[in-house]
Design a protein around this motif. Sequence first.
Motif, PDB file in Angstrom:
ATOM      1  N   ARG A 177       0.869  -1.194   0.000  1.00  0.00           N
ATOM      2  CA  ARG A 177       0.000   0.000   0.000  1.00  0.00           C
ATOM      3  C   ARG A 177       0.904   1.241   0.000  1.00  0.00           C
ATOM      4  O   ARG A 177       1.123   1.874   1.038  1.00  0.00           O
ATOM      5  N   PRO A 178       1.453   1.654  -1.125  1.00  0.00           N
ATOM      6  CA  PRO A 178       2.446   2.733  -1.179  1.00  0.00           C
ATOM      7  C   PRO A 178       1.934   4.090  -0.707  1.00  0.00           C
ATOM      8  O   PRO A 178       2.728   4.962  -0.370  1.00  0.00           O
ATOM      9  N   ALA A 179       0.621   4.303  -0.641  1.00  0.00           N
ATOM     10  CA  ALA A 179       0.085   5.600  -0.221  1.00  0.00           C
ATOM     11  C   ALA A 179      -0.183   5.636   1.291  1.00  0.00           C
ATOM     12  O   ALA A 179      -0.646   6.650   1.830  1.00  0.00           O
ATOM     13  N   LEU A 180       0.134   4.556   2.006  1.00  0.00           N
ATOM     14  CA  LEU A 180      -0.233   4.419   3.423  1.00  0.00           C
ATOM     15  C   LEU A 180       0.906   4.845   4.355  1.00  0.00           C
ATOM     16  O   LEU A 180       2.081   4.607   4.074  1.00  0.00           O
ATOM     17  N   MET A 181       0.565   5.473   5.502  1.00  0.00           N
ATOM     18  CA  MET A 181       1.477   5.769   6.619  1.00  0.00           C
ATOM     19  C   MET A 181       1.006   4.913   7.815  1.00  0.00           C
ATOM     20  O   MET A 181      -0.168   4.991   8.202  1.00  0.00           O
ATOM     21  N   VAL A 182       1.925   4.125   8.383  1.00  0.00           N
ATOM     22  CA  VAL A 182       1.550   3.240   9.497  1.00  0.00           C
ATOM     23  C   VAL A 182       2.455   3.531  10.708  1.00  0.00           C
ATOM     24  O   VAL A 182       3.683   3.601  10.568  1.00  0.00           O
ATOM     25  N   LEU A 183       1.832   3.695  11.877  1.00  0.00           N
ATOM     26  CA  LEU A 183       2.577   3.895  13.130  1.00  0.00           C
ATOM     27  C   LEU A 183       2.187   2.772  14.086  1.00  0.00           C
ATOM     28  O   LEU A 183       1.002   2.550  14.338  1.00  0.00           O
ATOM     29  N   SER A 184       3.238   2.067  14.633  1.00  0.00           N
ATOM     30  CA  SER A 184       2.987   0.934  15.537  1.00  0.00           C
ATOM     31  C   SER A 184       3.672   1.159  16.880  1.00  0.00           C
ATOM     32  O   SER A 184       4.806   1.647  16.936  1.00  0.00           O
ATOM     33  N   LYS A 185       2.972   0.798  17.947  1.00  0.00           N
ATOM     34  CA  LYS A 185       3.566   0.808  19.298  1.00  0.00           C
ATOM     35  C   LYS A 185       3.237  -0.541  19.952  1.00  0.00           C
ATOM     36  O   LYS A 185       2.088  -0.966  19.963  1.00  0.00           O
ATOM     37  N   ASN A 186       4.327  -1.206  20.481  1.00  0.00           N
ATOM     38  CA  ASN A 186       4.078  -2.511  21.128  1.00  0.00           C
ATOM     39  C   ASN A 186       4.007  -2.361  22.637  1.00  0.00           C
ATOM     40  O   ASN A 186       4.107  -1.250  23.189  1.00  0.00           O
ATOM     41  N   LEU A 187       3.894  -3.512  23.341  1.00  0.00           N
ATOM     42  CA  LEU A 187       3.699  -3.494  24.789  1.00  0.00           C
ATOM     43  C   LEU A 187       4.913  -2.940  25.535  1.00  0.00           C
ATOM     44  O   LEU A 187       4.791  -2.448  26.663  1.00  0.00           O
ATOM     45  N   LYS A 188       6.090  -3.016  24.942  1.00  0.00           N
ATOM     46  CA  LYS A 188       7.296  -2.485  25.563  1.00  0.00           C
ATOM     47  C   LYS A 188       7.457  -0.984  25.330  1.00  0.00           C
ATOM     48  O   LYS A 188       8.418  -0.379  25.812  1.00  0.00           O
ATOM     49  N   GLY A 189       6.536  -0.405  24.567  1.00  0.00           N
ATOM     50  CA  GLY A 189       6.647   1.020  24.259  1.00  0.00           C
ATOM     51  C   GLY A 189       7.526   1.304  23.069  1.00  0.00           C
ATOM     52  O   GLY A 189       7.869   2.465  22.787  1.00  0.00           O
ATOM     53  N   GLU A 190       7.915   0.254  22.323  1.00  0.00           N
ATOM     54  CA  GLU A 190       8.760   0.444  21.139  1.00  0.00           C
ATOM     55  C   GLU A 190       7.898   0.935  19.978  1.00  0.00           C
ATOM     56  O   GLU A 190       6.822   0.379  19.711  1.00  0.00           O
ATOM     57  N   VAL A 191       8.383   1.977  19.294  1.00  0.00           N
ATOM     58  CA  VAL A 191       7.613   2.647  18.231  1.00  0.00           C
ATOM     59  C   VAL A 191       8.300   2.463  16.886  1.00  0.00           C
ATOM     60  O   VAL A 191       9.522   2.617  16.777  1.00  0.00           O
ATOM     61  N   VAL A 192       7.505   2.134  15.871  1.00  0.00           N
ATOM     62  CA  VAL A 192       7.981   2.074  14.487  1.00  0.00           C
ATOM     63  C   VAL A 192       6.961   2.806  13.617  1.00  0.00           C
ATOM     64  O   VAL A 192       5.760   2.514  13.694  1.00  0.00           O
ATOM     65  N   CYS A 193       7.449   3.738  12.798  1.00  0.00           N
ATOM     66  CA  CYS A 193       6.560   4.488  11.887  1.00  0.00           C
ATOM     67  C   CYS A 193       7.148   4.446  10.486  1.00  0.00           C
ATOM     68  O   CYS A 193       8.342   4.725  10.298  1.00  0.00           O
ATOM     69  N   MET A 194       6.330   4.098   9.487  1.00  0.00           N
ATOM     70  CA  MET A 194       6.834   3.892   8.135  1.00  0.00           C
ATOM     71  C   MET A 194       5.773   4.317   7.113  1.00  0.00           C
ATOM     72  O   MET A 194       4.578   4.116   7.331  1.00  0.00           O
ATOM     73  N   ARG A 195       6.226   4.955   5.994  1.00  0.00           N
ATOM     74  CA  ARG A 195       5.287   5.363   4.938  1.00  0.00           C
ATOM     75  C   ARG A 195       5.638   4.691   3.624  1.00  0.00           C
ATOM     76  O   ARG A 195       6.781   4.280   3.415  1.00  0.00           O
ATOM     77  N   GLY A 196       4.631   4.613   2.741  1.00  0.00           N
ATOM     78  CA  GLY A 196       4.858   4.077   1.412  1.00  0.00           C
ATOM     79  C   GLY A 196       5.447   5.137   0.488  1.00  0.00           C
ATOM     80  O   GLY A 196       5.509   6.322   0.819  1.00  0.00           O
TER      81      GLY A 196
END
Length: 880
Positions: free
Chosen positions: A827-846
């Motif tokens: 999905r190249p037009a998508l921006m996704v932000l993830s946070k897990n239980l440890k508080g680790e954050v990953v944010c990535m866009r297409g």
Amino acid sequence: MEIKELSKKELRKEFAKDYKKHYVTKTFKEEGFGRHTCKICGMNFWSTTERDVCEDSSHTPYSFFKEKPKPIGYVEFWKKFAKFFSDNGHAVIDSYPVVSRWRQDLYFTIASIQDFQRIENGAMDFEYSSNPLIVPQICLRFPDVENVGVTGRHFTSFMMAGQHAFNYPKEGYWIDRTIELNYKFLTGMLGVKKDNLVYNEDVWAMGDFSEFGPSLESFANGAELVNSVFTQFESINGRIKELPGLVVDVGWGFERLMWFYTGFDNAYDAVFHDVIEKSRNKLSFEMEKEHFRKFAAYSSELDVTEKGSYNDKVQAILKKTRISENEYEKKIKPLQAFYAALDHTRTLLFAVSDGALPSNIGGGYNLRVILRRALGFIKEYQMGLSLMDIAEMHAKDLKGLYPGLSENLDVLAGVVDIESKRYEKTTENASRIIKAIIQRKEKIGKEQLKTLYESNGITPELITAAASKEGVKLHLPEGAYEDILKGDFAEKKKAKKIDIAVDKFPKTEQLYYKSATESESKILYANKNYVILDGTPFYPEGGGQEADHGTINNHEVADTQKVGNVIVHIMKDEIDRAPDMREGRKAECLVDIERRNRLTAHHTSTHLMSAAARSIIGKHAWQEGTRKSFDKAHIDISHYDKLSGEQVRLMEDFVNQKILNGIKVSIDEMERGKAEKEFGFSIYQGHGMPTKKMRMIIIRDTKGNLVDAEACGGLHVAGKEYAIGTVRIINTSRIHDGVDRVEFAAGNALRDYDKAEEQRLNSEIQKWNENYARKERESREKDEKMAQFLADSLLSKIPEKEKSKVIELEEPREIVRKALAIVVKERPALMVLSKNLKGEVVCMRGDRSKDNALEFARHTLGAKFRGGGSEAFAEGIMPS
């Protein structure tokens, strides 16, 4: 002499037939001794008065106790004894060790005559420095352990003041002079009244009756004072003949003599008087002697090891003396335990000072038994003294006669410290095990007693103490220690079995002692894979050194063994059909030189390692076994604790420093007596046989200082000391209690070991790298599968027209990162932000998304977000 059966009973009968020849002496005639027969035991005896009972303590009560005993020190009494015999033409020599290194068939010295006995090819020989002589020999015997402290007369260690004369009639003296001196000493210095003196006729014999002779036992007032043995005959293959040199063997029981002389009611007060006096104020119980004195008058009737009820005899004595059961338990038994602790501690001090250690094998087994008994008594009766307190007092008391005891107190302290900790654990186990036995209502027999000690270290005393805590009084079988204790004789090593009658062959010439590595010999015997030659350069396995290998007429020699005086070559293949291997043919012998050089380097290194052990660890570090092979060697060393890394390093440094600075190895033929006198009994470190001519391996440094000297039949690097090279200890292990094994390699063997180790390490590294790469690959594959699974799940949940999405996940950041990369690629037009239980954050866009990933993370998560990144990718953490 014609005897149906060689037994003491038959010999007594035979000697009694001609008693005038065997027992009558000038002293008996001059002093009016007559011959009588005891109506109780049937023993023939001599006395100056008419009597029908001999003076044996089993049926004659003690009658030498004094109202006011006159104490005398142990060393002082020896000086009086020694002066009497010195004034009568005897040399006074020093005591020999209590560990009988010169007798491979015995653990400990059990009689003074043993000092001078040397067994060569099965025949007894004697080695003595003077003739006649006396020696203050300490002996160790363990069959009477249970009697010690109880009977008033038994010891596990005692001085047999040996009076010896050898090689009569050429030298020395015989029965007349022996009994003349005996009579003068007893009636003079000891103060025995003539009419109280009795001589019992008896016989003495070696255990196998290879040597024997008449003996006269001296008794007075119920006490046996000395046994005079006249070794006169030998038996060879059933034929009895008189020895070419007769031996007088008088074993004066020094403790008995002191007891009689002082007049105490028990031997312990006489022998340990000074130690007891120093202990008196430290003991937690009162040394109340009134009850003990009454009991002691009848203690001659007691012997725990004899058949019959010991407990019944005790009860009979209590009834005679009107001593109550409670008084016996509170007044008498604590003293008996104290006396036993005094005896056992002295025995341990002598044994450890001469290099013996408590262990679970051989003579060390018996030392552990008495050590645990002593510790048990000290604890049970809360004596207020430690075992080392007692040992220090003994060492001080005996210093004038046995100075070496004080020098070895630190070794004994180390032994006691370790053994005490083991004993404490054993005590804890005993309570649990005995409690279970009581609950099961089991009867404890001799076999179970033995099992409890050998499997769990639980002594009979521990059993009764543990039972007492449970409120139960156990009656253990009499003679409880009979099966627990080891005998005096060492176990014989089993030789390799070779089915050839070698008696018909002459002695093989030992060309290897001339440094030969090849020879032209003659074949005397060849059958199957066995070959016997008239002379051989092949060293046979012996003294821990493996046999030479090589070829005979190009046929491979796989092993070489010595059977009697004949050397048997064991071929790799059967040679029956080989025409060049028939009897009478010439034998071209070639020894494998590389193997020979390695074996000799390892053998000399073993002697150096033995010297290193004594230097670094202590004099108690005796050699207990060795092996010298092609690849490596080992030496087994006696030590009370596991070797430390520092001790191992220092031992290795000692050996290499000696080699580096230069050593000289010499091989000397020496007279046995000269070798023993010059180097002491450490020459038997390698268990070399004490032959008349000793093959001595002597190692000195370049200044001529002695490094090591041992009687040894093995091959060494004499003249080629450089061949040893570097020595390295490659492993150490505790093979059993009291013995450490040190493995090492020298010279070419060490180089091969290093190469093998390098190959092994390289192989290990390669395996590790391969395993690591495989695990990394498997981990990546696993992560990729998890990421793909997560990505598929997210794609199914995020609507296709969604421009941005914030989600919470459980997976770790590494998996999330890979999963989001798959999602935004799909999905190249998508921006996704993830946070897990440890508080680790990953944010990535297409690629087609116009949002900024870092700004999106900061805007969405707020000021708490800690991280960084770019327009396409951001990563960080949300602190909790």
